[in-house]
Write an enzyme that holds these catalytic residues in place. Structure first.
Site, PDB file in Angstrom:
ATOM      1  N   CYS B  34       0.818  -1.201   0.000  1.00  0.00           N
ATOM      2  CA  CYS B  34       0.000   0.000   0.000  1.00  0.00           C
ATOM      3  C   CYS B  34       0.854   1.254   0.000  1.00  0.00           C
ATOM      4  O   CYS B  34       0.351   2.367  -0.063  1.00  0.00           O
ATOM      5  CB  CYS B  34      -0.915   0.038   1.216  1.00  0.00           C
ATOM      6  SG  CYS B  34      -1.985  -1.394   1.286  1.00  0.00           S
ATOM      7  N   CYS B 104      -3.045   8.991   6.281  1.00  0.00           N
ATOM      8  CA  CYS B 104      -1.688   8.847   6.801  1.00  0.00           C
ATOM      9  C   CYS B 104      -1.673   9.167   8.294  1.00  0.00           C
ATOM     10  O   CYS B 104      -0.922   8.560   9.068  1.00  0.00           O
ATOM     11  CB  CYS B 104      -0.723   9.779   6.061  1.00  0.00           C
ATOM     12  SG  CYS B 104      -1.015   9.833   4.281  1.00  0.00           S
TER      13      CYS B 104
END
Ligand SMILES: Cc1ncc(COP(=O)(O)O)c(C=O)c1O
Ligand SMILES: Cc1ncc(COP(=O)(O)O)c(C=O)c1O
Ligand code: FES
Ligand code: FES
Lengths: 386, 124, 386, 124
Positions: B34, B104
């Site tokens: 990812c 994130c």
């Protein structure tokens, strides 16, 4: 701070000589080229002169050049225009897995409309196989669209050979030459292509102007219907200033082709050597020889592309990771996946593309700093081998 | 993509990078496929206070900055307080993140929770 | 020789202030706005600032503005995008007989693809009838596209009322506002429109840049597929310079709207009075009141339009006959035929469109000379009454 | 649209505009609906020589210029010679016409033929 721009595959600065050519068309020669009166007539002539410059750059007849609003529009037009016009003959299209999104997403859209698309794979260097192509051709294949040179890894496909195979079968052949023009010779007569897309902003011209070469007699639907501009094939008041600019940029690109390519190749090889010799666990993506003169594309294990880009930006260097159009999305580049890289590695890619103004000092500065950046980022990485 | 000055500062000079010796809570989330892995190291004392924290991150600028900011924010906190730590706390402290980069900061919050769980498992 | 430009409906000169805004984006801020690095980031901000300027000019949310390569592309996108996306619901479209070719030819193309199109007629002043519209709406109608203001005869359609009728039926409504912007107020909230097309070169911005307003939530297919630009709705590297220019031009147009409209209306009325009072056998085309402030359109019996244009050009005046896009073709204007003029009369049309820099002296010069030109040409005509 | 200087000259100052008194051959072609009518007047003497010619034209610049040039070219010619007159003669004399304007020169040639036929019919 001095900035070093190494993202010429994304876009180029407009050459001052090109800006110069363009300026009078905003305020002075602003007339609508379709008009009868003096203001329009002169402008019409300038557009035709630009069309001739573009034609010469790719060895076409000026009547085979149609201006568009971008390279993407040229790709969309070529593919949808051929598909729609020729669907009675068949609904099968062949392309590759490494095309620009302007081609890929157009093909995917056509799939939703009932067309069938074969996506040819590429080898680890990004080259398609001619045998794969031969095997993919069916009786209902109406279009083959394969890019001339890849925008990410720089691999140059065997367009002439592809053209021969496709021509023999009487199928229409389009190539996206947006990255090729100005970097390698583009000759539509030699290449056996029926349609070819180009874009000004990759060759020191402005953004927002492209062109589609359509060989005389190739049956194609319009993409933008309306007024009688572009010999009734592409409507919209002509973007005179940028058309004239594109003409000038194409002329300069043709004149400087050899000189620029030699210069870029030298610096590219310096860059590749500097990186490969000084940084461990790095790989060069794309074909070792059959690649664009200005393209270098690396994967650094254990680190992620954006971090490299930001670090480079801080020291004044502009590069890219994947194609510019992919940033904003978080998927790894479809091109790097297509050449067989695992997703984790593909995330650590860096593309540096050299231009005609790049210098040896630029390259040395980049290599020196890149060594430190990669080291620093690897120290931060949880998957660093050591 | 538009990062705030605080994000860029935390990316350029991240605090608490690396591995703490004798960490007693370690959490890792994400996967290389990812494009992001975040690993958080915690040193928690007997009173349940986070004495030190550090990180290692494979990820974008926002991931690095989130790691730096998040570790900095939880040092000195009790594990109860740290347990309530949310990704929006990181985002706020960073002065915001682009929409596509919010995840994130989520990684950072998740890595901290994973590290606390690891500590509790070790203790039990 | 002094030139008097009276073809502002065809195109306008770029305002020097607009050129100024645009220039840095060719050579200095040339970065690809999709990029991570400094060169790209600043450019992205400038594009978003321009988007906000455009949004304000039509009272939209900036996230509802999508840049295109022209007004024609905006029209094509709106119509084909809605048609393709919503075809499961129905395949019927309503438009008018006096639309710009960018709308008409797109509708005709869709007819070939199996869509049905109703072309609403207009009265002798160019207005559609709301009752006709109500009667034309069917259960399978998916789109109504009616222009805001006509480019040839200047008639302004009752868009707000049309919008109410269409909205009530839950149908999507597009309007081509290319001629309206900068001339009359355009407010998408007030007007009940779902999609609206505009183009920079009609408001003293550059050619080759337009925009489509798409109300949030309106389901539409892309026309140009590819990169993630324009929030994934319109691919192609952004034409940064012209986008920024369009923003500036839209801002100026909004600020100057009242002042410019008042000025143009005054000169237009002077021109119309001068021509109607001094030249026999002439008619004014378009609505006497509901017309664009800068538009005057006449038919002179017994003579042909191009002859008038050439004669005007010789004395330094630029005008047009029919729309600029029609010249090159020899058919009389479809708009003039739609308002009921016989073909013979339609051939003798002259459109003079006033701009913000036009002066009273310009108008007087044109009227004086036009009297003589018409007289001279009528003497040459075999069908002159006398 | 691009006209040669000769076309513009013949449009701006056309020769032989109007009706000749005592014309003995008159031809008209075209229709107002198509946007063009050309009417040619000939005065032919007993030797079959075109002594004078004139025109009236409703049409574009190319039509006016073609009329002017064509009438000028046939004056002094015999009707046999004039009978062979082709539109390409006008086009050449004008230094060329845009492709979409060739038909305007055809009109001129046709109008002349019509006028000659009219003369012959009158004579018979
Ligand atoms: C009403 C109308 N629609 C659409 C257009 C097309 O705009 P563009 O020339 O930017 O393609 C024009 C002008 O040409 C117009 O007047
Ligand atoms: C290979 C390729 N095709 C198409 C395009 C699209 O061109 P444009 O940005 O002019 O739409 C690009 C660049 O963005 C490209 O690199
Ligand atoms: S770590 Fe995946 S985008 Fe930030
Ligand atoms: S007279 Fe018809 S176009 Fe010339």
């Amino acid at each position: 701070m001095r900035r070093i721009y190494l993202d010429h595959a994304a876009t180029t600065p407009v050459d001052p000589a090109v800006v110069e050519t363009m300026l009078p068309f905003f305020t002075e020669h602003f007339g609508n080229p379709s008009s009868v009166y003096t203001e329009g007539r002169g402008v019409k002539k300038s557009i035709e002169a630009a069309r001739l410059q573009i034609a010469k750059a790719i060895n076409a007849d000026p009547r085979e050049i149609y201006f568009t609003g971008s390279g993407s529009e040229a790709d969309n037009w070529a593919i949808k225009g051929i598909a729609m016009k020729n669907q009675a003959k068949g609904k099968h299209i062949i392309t590759t897995t490494i095309e620009h999104h302007a081609v890929l997403h157009t093909c995917e859209y056509l799939e939703k409309q009932g067309f069938e698309v074969t996506y040819l794979p590429v080898d680890e260097n990004g080259l398609i196989s001619l045998d794969d192509l031969r095997n993919a051709i069916r009786t209902d294949t109406i279009l083959v669209t394969i890019m001339f040179a890849n925008n990410e890894i720089g691999t140059v496909e065997p367009i002439k050979e592809i053209g021969e195979i496709v021509k023999e079968k009487g199928i229409i052949f389009h190539t996206d030459a947006v990255q090729a023009l100005g970097n390698i010779p583009v000759d539509v007569k030699d290449l056996n292509v029926d349609l070819l897309s180009i874009s000004a902003h990759k060759i020191y011209g402005p953004k927002g102007i492209g062109a589609l070469f359509i060989r005389k007699g190739v049956p194609i639907d319009n993409l933008i219907h309306g007024g009688a501009q572009e010999r009734k094939k592409r409507a919209g008041t002509e973007n005179t200033a940028e058309i004239v600019a594109f003409g000038k940029a194409a002329e300069m690109a043709t004149e400087q082709l050899e000189e620029n390519a030699t210069h870029m190749k030298k610096l590219r090889d310096l860059l590749i050597k500097g990186v490969m010799d000084n940084i461990p666990q790095v790989r060069l993506n794309g074909h070792p020889e059959k690649r664009l003169p200005g393209n270098a594309n690396f994967c650094f294990d254990y680190i992620e592309g954006e971090s490299i880009l930001l670090s480079l930006d801080i020291i004044g260097v502009a590069g890219s990771s994947g194609s510019a159009c992919t940033s904003g999305s978080l998927d790894p580049s479809h091109v790097l996946l297509a050449i067989g890289l695992p997703a984790g590695v593909a995330h650590g890619s860096l593309r540096l593309t050299i231009g005609k103004h790049t210098t040896v000092e630029d390259i040395n500065y980049v290599v020196d700093n890149l060594i430190q950046i990669i080291e620093r980022l690897r120290k931060m990485s949880p998957i660093n081998a050591d | 993509m538009e990062y705030t000055d605080v994000v860029m500062e935390n990316f350029t000079c991240p605090k608490h990078v690396g591995e703490i010796e004798g960490a007693n809570g370690v959490g890792q989330v994400g996967s290389p496929a990812c494009g992001d892995i975040m690993k958080i190291f915690l040193k928690i004392n007997d009173d349940g206070i986070i004495e030190d924290a550090s990180f290692k991150t494979f990820g974008c600028g926002a991931a690095v900055a989130s790691s730096s900011m998040a570790t900095d924010m939880i040092i000195g906190k009790s594990i109860e307080e740290a347990g309530k730590f949310k990704n929006s706390d990181v985002v706020d402290a960073l002065g915001g993140l682009p929409a596509e980069k919010i995840h994130c900061s989520v990684l950072a919050a998740e890595a901290i929770q994973a590290a606390i769980e690891d500590y509790q498992k070790n203790k039990a």
